[in-house]
Each structure stands twice: as structure tokens, then as C-alpha cells.
Design a protein around this motif. Structure first.
Motif, short mmCIF file in Angstrom:
data_model
loop_
_atom_site.label_atom_id
_atom_site.label_comp_id
_atom_site.label_asym_id
_atom_site.label_seq_id
_atom_site.Cartn_x
_atom_site.Cartn_y
_atom_site.Cartn_z
N LYS A 1 0.85 -1.18 0.00
CA LYS A 1 0.00 0.00 0.00
C LYS A 1 0.89 1.24 0.00
N TRP A 2 0.29 2.37 -0.29
CA TRP A 2 1.07 3.60 -0.37
C TRP A 2 1.49 4.09 1.01
N THR A 3 2.77 4.37 1.15
CA THR A 3 3.34 5.16 2.24
C THR A 3 4.41 6.03 1.60
N PRO A 4 4.81 7.12 2.23
CA PRO A 4 5.84 7.97 1.61
C PRO A 4 7.13 7.20 1.32
N GLU A 5 7.59 6.41 2.28
CA GLU A 5 8.83 5.67 2.08
C GLU A 5 8.64 4.55 1.06
N GLY A 6 7.57 3.80 1.21
CA GLY A 6 7.30 2.72 0.27
C GLY A 6 7.04 3.23 -1.12
N GLY A 7 6.36 4.36 -1.22
CA GLY A 7 6.07 4.93 -2.53
C GLY A 7 7.33 5.31 -3.28
N LEU A 8 8.29 5.91 -2.59
CA LEU A 8 9.55 6.25 -3.23
C LEU A 8 10.26 4.98 -3.71
N TYR A 9 10.25 3.95 -2.88
CA TYR A 9 10.86 2.68 -3.27
C TYR A 9 10.18 2.12 -4.53
N VAL B 152 5.76 13.79 -4.63
CA VAL B 152 5.74 12.68 -5.57
C VAL B 152 6.02 13.18 -6.99
N LYS B 153 5.49 14.32 -7.34
CA LYS B 153 5.75 14.89 -8.66
C LYS B 153 7.25 15.08 -8.87
N LYS B 154 7.95 15.57 -7.86
CA LYS B 154 9.40 15.76 -7.96
C LYS B 154 10.12 14.41 -8.06
N GLN B 155 9.66 13.43 -7.32
CA GLN B 155 10.28 12.10 -7.35
C GLN B 155 10.12 11.45 -8.72
N LEU B 156 8.94 11.59 -9.29
CA LEU B 156 8.70 11.04 -10.63
C LEU B 156 9.63 11.69 -11.66
N ALA B 157 9.75 13.00 -11.58
CA ALA B 157 10.62 13.71 -12.52
C ALA B 157 12.08 13.28 -12.35
N ALA C 299 -9.45 13.11 -4.51
CA ALA C 299 -8.50 12.34 -5.32
C ALA C 299 -8.11 13.11 -6.57
N LEU C 300 -9.06 13.76 -7.20
CA LEU C 300 -8.76 14.56 -8.39
C LEU C 300 -7.86 15.74 -8.06
N ASP C 301 -8.05 16.32 -6.89
CA ASP C 301 -7.15 17.40 -6.45
C ASP C 301 -5.72 16.88 -6.33
N LYS C 302 -5.56 15.67 -5.82
CA LYS C 302 -4.23 15.07 -5.70
C LYS C 302 -3.62 14.80 -7.07
N VAL C 303 -4.42 14.30 -8.00
CA VAL C 303 -3.94 14.05 -9.36
C VAL C 303 -3.46 15.35 -9.99
N GLU C 304 -4.25 16.40 -9.84
CA GLU C 304 -3.88 17.70 -10.40
C GLU C 304 -2.58 18.21 -9.79
N ALA C 305 -2.45 18.12 -8.47
CA ALA C 305 -1.26 18.61 -7.79
C ALA C 305 -0.02 17.81 -8.19
N MET C 306 -0.20 16.55 -8.55
CA MET C 306 0.91 15.71 -8.98
C MET C 306 1.29 16.00 -10.43
N GLY C 307 0.44 16.76 -11.13
CA GLY C 307 0.68 17.03 -12.54
C GLY C 307 0.15 15.93 -13.43
N GLY C 308 -0.76 15.12 -12.92
CA GLY C 308 -1.32 14.01 -13.68
C GLY C 308 -2.55 14.41 -14.47
N ASN C 309 -2.99 13.49 -15.31
CA ASN C 309 -4.18 13.75 -16.12
C ASN C 309 -5.11 12.55 -16.20
N PHE C 310 -5.00 11.64 -15.21
CA PHE C 310 -5.78 10.41 -15.27
C PHE C 310 -6.11 9.92 -13.86
#
Length: 290
Positions: free
Chosen positions: A15-23, A51-56, A88-99
């Protein structure tokens, strides 16, 4: 041009956690995928900007999915579902996502003992139309994933999703298919894809037993033949699980020990997806990308 290939965070973490998500982001990138699918937590405890920064940094895209929790089962709790979907849509937008895709209409394991009623379907239409309008203002596409009868009674087939979205008359909501659920509910792997056409926005690629692609009974050539027929332009996203992740055993019913560890399962499945996409020339004539 090959399609983009993705993997769910569930390939690496339960499941998502900040540390697990980065991994999961790091492992997805280093294993050769283009996209990581992030299963958003119902708590919405998700730092989208980080997360947006980590993805980049790791050079991959993020796509978000969601399954409604039991206290937001849409037919019973429409207000709560609406609020959560907008968060959830607010989170997608903040991440720079479109889906945003997934089981956006029900909670897994919530049943009434009867088929979905007309009143429930009307509730779905009303809520999801409002949510689609909210998503459109943020340039986000929604996709509804039908799941098998043992997980939900609300939307269990491609045809049911298409019937609902046809009644809604919105241009930013479509279908998300999963080959695991298709193997239970659809009579074949070709027809539902062709029927969906450009309404098919996203595809979960998984074997009949959630294991290594090509080692189960999913009819992969029928599926990829259909994707070629509709010039499918969306991503192919792996969603299989390994019992080596102990926390996944119960939630995903992995009662027998998995043959492969997470890394071998992900890399072997990616190689299979690429082989089939090349064989059927998927993405060669694709012009649309969400």
C-alpha cells in the motif's frame, strides 16, 4: 512507436506510504517501465507535490487509481463518495497528472444480495457526471474499471460500463479493463475491446492467477489482436502480485506461494508485454495519448 508500459505500486509494496512509494517509484523506473500506477490511499494522505518531484527525478510518469472504501460505497453513500473522488482529483492535479482510474463507483466486498438496481444506476450516473465535470476543469480523464462478481455487484463487465458512460454524455470518462476480471466475466478477450473502441482508456495486464504473464489461461493473442484493431493508444499497465510481499497475501488471496519474487515477476512480465506489443504492432498508428 511502442506503447507506454507501466507497473502498479503493488508490484513492490502492499500500500502507499511515503517511504514505500519512493521505493516503488525507484524500482519501477530501474526495471524499465515508463509509468508507475499509484493506488491512492483512501485517507488521501499523499504528498502529491513531493511525488511529482520524485517522478521527474527518476524519469517516469505517474498515473493514479482509486478503490472506494466501504464508507464511500457510491450507491449507499453518494455524498461521501463525491467528496472523496474530488479530493483524489485534487491530488492528481497537484501531482501534474491527467488520469484517475479504478473502482470509482463502489467498495470491494460491499454487496446487497441483489443485482444493481435502476435507482443505484441512476445514482452512479448523477454522481459520476458531477465528478466528471470537476475532472474536466482539471483536464483529467476518468476511467471506470469493472471487477468480477466476487468483488462487486455494481459494474462487472465492459458492456455495463459502456452503457453507463453512454447515458452520461460526457467526453472525459471511459473504460478501464483488467484481464484478470475479464477472464472471469467476459466471454472472450476480443469483443469487449473492439466494442469499447476509443472509450478504452487504460488496461491492466495481469495473468489469470495474477502470476507471470503467459503462464496462465488469458488468451493474449485475442486481446492484442483487438488492441491492434482499435489502434489502442493508452498504456499497458502490469498488475500482478507476489506472495513474497507478505502483506499482500491476505488482501489478494495469494494462498499458494508465488513462483516468482517481485522483481523477477515484474521484469518477466514486462518482457512479455513488449513481445506481444511488437508482435501485434501496438502503438504503431496511435495518435492519441491521454
Amino acid at each position: 512507436m511502442m506503447p507506454k508500459f507501466g507497473a502498479s505500486i503493488l508490484s513492490w509494496i502492499p500500500k502507499w506510504t511515503p517511504e514505500g512509494g519512493l521505493y516503488a517509484i525507484q524500482k519501477t523506473a530501474s526495471s524499465g517501465f515508463d509509468i508507475v500506477e499509484i493506488s491512492l490511499p483512501a485517507s488521501m494522505d499523499f504528498d502529491a507535490k513531493t511525488v511529482k518531484k520524485q517522478l521527474a527525478k527518476h524519469g517516469i510518469e505517474g498515473r493514479c487509481s482509486l478503490i472506494l472504501p466501504k464508507d464511500c460505497h457510491l450507491p449507499h453513500y453518494p455524498k461521501q463518495a463525491t467528496q472523496l473522488l474530488k479530493k483524489a482529483l485534487d491530488k492528481v492535479e497537484a501531482m501534474g497528472g491527467n488520469f484517475l482510474g479504478g473502482v470509482l463507483y463502489a467498495a470491494i466486498g460491499s454487496f446487497t444480495g441483489a443485482p444493481c438496481t435502476d435507482a443505484e444506476k441512476n445514482m452512479l450516473q448523477d454522481v459520476l457526471s458531477e465528478v466528471a465535470d470537476y475532472a474536466r476543469l482539471r483536464d483529467i480523464t476518468l476511467a471506470l474499471e469493472p471487477v468480477n462478481r466476487y468483488e462487486s455487484y455494481v459494474l462487472t463487465s465492459a458492456a455495463e460500463v459502456l452503457q453507463l458512460t453512454d447515458r452520461m454524455h460526457v467526453d472525459n470518462i471511459g473504460l478501464m479493463l483488467d484481464t484478470f476480471h475479464m477472464n472471469v466475466e467476459e466471454s472472450n478477450f476480443f469483443g469487449p475491446v473492439v466494442q469499447a473502441g476509443d472509450k478504452l482508456k487504460y488496461l491492466h495486464i495481469t495473468e489469470s492467477d495474477r502470476g507471470m504473464l503467459g503462464e496462465g489461461n488469458v488468451r493474449w493473442d485475442d486481446l492484442f489482436k483487438a488492441l491492434a484493431a482499435i489502434n489502442y493508444a493508452g498504456p499497458l499497465v502490469l498488475e500482478n502480485f507476489s506472495s513474497h510481499l507478505k502483506e499482500l497475501v491476505g488482501p489478494t488471496s495469494l494462498w499458494r506461494k508465488s513462483k516468482y519474487d517481485p522483481e523477477a515477476l515484474a521484469k518477466g512480465s514486462l518482457a512479455f508485454m513488449k513481445k506481444k506489443a511488437k508482435q501485434w504492432n501496438i502503438g504503431a498508428s496511435a495518435t492519441l495519448e491521454i
